[in-house]
Design an enzyme around this catalytic site. Structure first.
Site, PDB file in Angstrom:
ATOM      1  N   SER A   7      11.153  16.422   0.912  1.00  0.00           N
ATOM      2  CA  SER A   7      12.245  15.442   0.886  1.00  0.00           C
ATOM      3  C   SER A   7      13.384  15.959   0.032  1.00  0.00           C
ATOM      4  O   SER A   7      13.180  16.781  -0.873  1.00  0.00           O
ATOM      5  CB  SER A   7      11.731  14.121   0.282  1.00  0.00           C
ATOM      6  N   TYR A  55       6.867   9.522  -6.408  1.00  0.00           N
ATOM      7  CA  TYR A  55       7.128  10.065  -5.062  1.00  0.00           C
ATOM      8  C   TYR A  55       7.910  11.375  -5.138  1.00  0.00           C
ATOM      9  O   TYR A  55       7.527  12.379  -4.517  1.00  0.00           O
ATOM     10  CB  TYR A  55       7.907   9.030  -4.250  1.00  0.00           C
TER      11      TYR A  55
HETATM   12  P1  NAD Z   1       6.577   6.309   8.320  1.00  0.00           P
HETATM   13  O1  NAD Z   1       6.143   5.130   7.566  1.00  0.00           O
HETATM   14  O2  NAD Z   1       6.926   6.110   9.748  1.00  0.00           O
HETATM   15  O3  NAD Z   1       5.473   7.446   8.285  1.00  0.00           O
HETATM   16  C1  NAD Z   1       4.609   7.623   7.198  1.00  0.00           C
HETATM   17  C2  NAD Z   1       3.213   7.587   7.745  1.00  0.00           C
HETATM   18  O4  NAD Z   1       2.313   7.962   6.712  1.00  0.00           O
HETATM   19  C3  NAD Z   1       2.746   6.223   8.197  1.00  0.00           C
HETATM   20  O5  NAD Z   1       3.066   5.982   9.547  1.00  0.00           O
HETATM   21  C4  NAD Z   1       1.243   6.290   7.983  1.00  0.00           C
HETATM   22  O6  NAD Z   1       0.591   6.549   9.194  1.00  0.00           O
HETATM   23  C5  NAD Z   1       1.066   7.483   7.071  1.00  0.00           C
HETATM   24  N1  NAD Z   1       0.293   7.100   5.886  1.00  0.00           N
HETATM   25  C6  NAD Z   1       0.758   6.562   4.733  1.00  0.00           C
HETATM   26  N2  NAD Z   1      -0.279   6.334   3.904  1.00  0.00           N
HETATM   27  C7  NAD Z   1      -1.412   6.728   4.557  1.00  0.00           C
HETATM   28  C8  NAD Z   1      -2.788   6.751   4.229  1.00  0.00           C
HETATM   29  N3  NAD Z   1      -3.246   6.343   3.031  1.00  0.00           N
HETATM   30  N4  NAD Z   1      -3.662   7.200   5.158  1.00  0.00           N
HETATM   31  C9  NAD Z   1      -3.237   7.602   6.378  1.00  0.00           C
HETATM   32  N5  NAD Z   1      -1.925   7.648   6.727  1.00  0.00           N
HETATM   33  C10 NAD Z   1      -1.040   7.202   5.830  1.00  0.00           C
HETATM   34  O7  NAD Z   1       7.808   6.934   7.536  1.00  0.00           O
HETATM   35  P2  NAD Z   1       8.555   8.346   7.653  1.00  0.00           P
HETATM   36  O8  NAD Z   1       9.802   8.156   6.893  1.00  0.00           O
HETATM   37  O9  NAD Z   1       8.608   8.831   9.025  1.00  0.00           O
HETATM   38  O10 NAD Z   1       7.630   9.296   6.771  1.00  0.00           O
HETATM   39  C11 NAD Z   1       7.147  10.533   7.217  1.00  0.00           C
HETATM   40  C12 NAD Z   1       7.311  11.566   6.106  1.00  0.00           C
HETATM   41  O11 NAD Z   1       8.709  11.782   5.883  1.00  0.00           O
HETATM   42  C13 NAD Z   1       6.721  11.161   4.764  1.00  0.00           C
HETATM   43  O12 NAD Z   1       6.057  12.279   4.195  1.00  0.00           O
HETATM   44  C14 NAD Z   1       7.946  10.828   3.947  1.00  0.00           C
HETATM   45  O13 NAD Z   1       7.722  11.026   2.572  1.00  0.00           O
HETATM   46  C15 NAD Z   1       8.932  11.806   4.514  1.00  0.00           C
HETATM   47  N6  NAD Z   1      10.326  11.511   4.225  1.00  0.00           N
HETATM   48  C16 NAD Z   1      10.912  10.385   4.728  1.00  0.00           C
HETATM   49  C17 NAD Z   1      12.235  10.120   4.432  1.00  0.00           C
HETATM   50  C18 NAD Z   1      12.941   8.891   4.940  1.00  0.00           C
HETATM   51  O14 NAD Z   1      14.053   8.616   4.530  1.00  0.00           O
HETATM   52  N7  NAD Z   1      12.350   8.129   5.843  1.00  0.00           N
HETATM   53  C19 NAD Z   1      12.969  11.011   3.641  1.00  0.00           C
HETATM   54  C20 NAD Z   1      12.344  12.150   3.153  1.00  0.00           C
HETATM   55  C21 NAD Z   1      11.031  12.389   3.448  1.00  0.00           C
END
Ligand code: NAD
Ligand code: MG
Length: 298
Positions: free
Chosen positions: A190, A203
């Site tokens: 991130s 985080y």
């Molecule tokens: P999202 O909520 O759609 O995806 C995150 C997924 O993590 C969830 O769908 C869930 O299935 C899984 N998860 C969380 N805890 C879990 C657990 N204990 N066991 C099994 N699965 C679990 O959100 P997203 O934003 O698409 O996140 C995907 C990745 O992108 C993450 O690593 C997040 O840190 C990263 N990210 C997101 C952003 C943003 O702005 N959305 C920015 C930077 C990084």
């Protein structure tokens, strides 16, 4: 023809009409409940055989960035296994349906990434369902904001590290004996890794760890022909944000601080994962590909 990822557009105007309002969901949140809907590329991603015959495991493949990546991988010709929490079955079913329309093999493998036994069985189940694994996307993640360190419990600190860091370690270690030369590991870090928010101490720390883990392991595995890279998203519209990833007040202006002036959509992340998974990035290892609307990075 309607727009696909190759259509010439002004990136500052693309998606600028998607303006979320304050909303709150229980963690982990569902794409099904997100208002307005995120774009996972359902209508737009057009494959061209870039991952034909490949076998991918994507954690957090039910929603957000992982789901958009799963759709892209399937349309590029890869068989795909998705991992997610049991309470996300509704989102997972919808995504699995879209993947199957691409004519590839699909496996749904729910469980909790904080559990090392689940992480190890996830790899074994992927290998038996798909007949192998040559792409691993560690993408599942937990993000819960806390205004004060005094409110950051031992339990949350532990959960965030287990989900974001330990699971990546457990799954990658279990996958290694199965990964052939040419395989690709892609971790999701991130912008928070180097530009941390004051409310995301745990985080942001996990994301810095993911970057460093990626760069260290990339050097170790390169001689075996296995490339390890990371994608670093900026502010992206997914269920992570309204399920306590941010204070609700910040949701309406989410992403406006970026040079492109808007938040990103999961569909805009998927091509970065496709590039790093595909042999076209054969000389790219230990890299962090930033997809963040133009925010400067180290
Ligand atoms: P999202 O909520 O759609 O995806 C995150 C997924 O993590 C969830 O769908 C869930 O299935 C899984 N998860 C969380 N805890 C879990 C657990 N204990 N066991 C099994 N699965 C679990 O959100 P997203 O934003 O698409 O996140 C995907 C990745 O992108 C993450 O690593 C997040 O840190 C990263 N990210 C997101 C952003 C943003 O702005 N959305 C920015 C930077 C990084
Ligand atoms: Mg989800």
């Amino acid at each position: 023809m309607s727009r696909d990822q190759y259509t010439f557009v002004n990136p500052a105007e693309l998606y600028s009409d998607i303006e979320p309002e304050k909303q709150h969901m229980e963690e982990p949140g569902l794409d099904a409940d997100l208002t307005p809907k995120a774009d996972l590329g359902e209508e737009s991603y057009r494959g061209s055989g870039r991952l034909t015959g490949r076998k991918a495991l994507i954690t957090g493949g039910d929603s957000g960035i992982g789901a958009a990546t799963a759709i892209a991988f399937a349309r590029e010709g890869a068989d795909v296994a998705i991992s997610y929490l049991p309470q996300e079955e509704e989102d997972a079913q919808r995504i699995a349906g879209i993947l199957k329309e691409a004519g590839v093999t699909v496996a749904q493998l729910p469980g909790d990434l904080r559990d090392p036994e689940y992480c190890r069985s996830l790899v074994a189940d992927t290998v038996s369902a798909l007949g192998g694994i040559d792409i691993l996307v560690n993408n599942g993640g937990k993000q819960i904001f806390q205004e004060s360190l005094a409110d950051l419990t031992d339990e949350q600190f532990d959960d965030t590290f287990k989900t974001n860091v330990y699971a990546m370690f457990w799954i990658t270690k279990a996958a290694l004996p199965h990964l052939p030369a040419g395989a690709s590991i892609i971790n999701t870090t991130s912008i928070q890794a180097y530009s941390p928010s004051e409310t995301l101490v745990d985080y942001a720390s996990t994301k810095a760890t993911i970057n460093t883990f990626t760069k260290a392991l990339a050097q170790q595995l390169a001689p075996q022909g296995i490339r390890v890279n990371a994608v670093a998203p900026g502010p992206i519209w997914t269920p992570l944000q309204p399920s306590d990833g941010q204070p609700q007040e910040k949701i309406a202006s989410f992403g406006e601080e970026t040079p492109l002036g808007r938040m990103g959509q999961p569909a805009e992340l998927a091509p970065a994962y496709v590039f790093l998974a595909s042999p076209e990035s054969s000389y790219v290892a230990g890299e962090t590909l930033n997809v963040n609307g133009g925010m400067p990075t180290p």
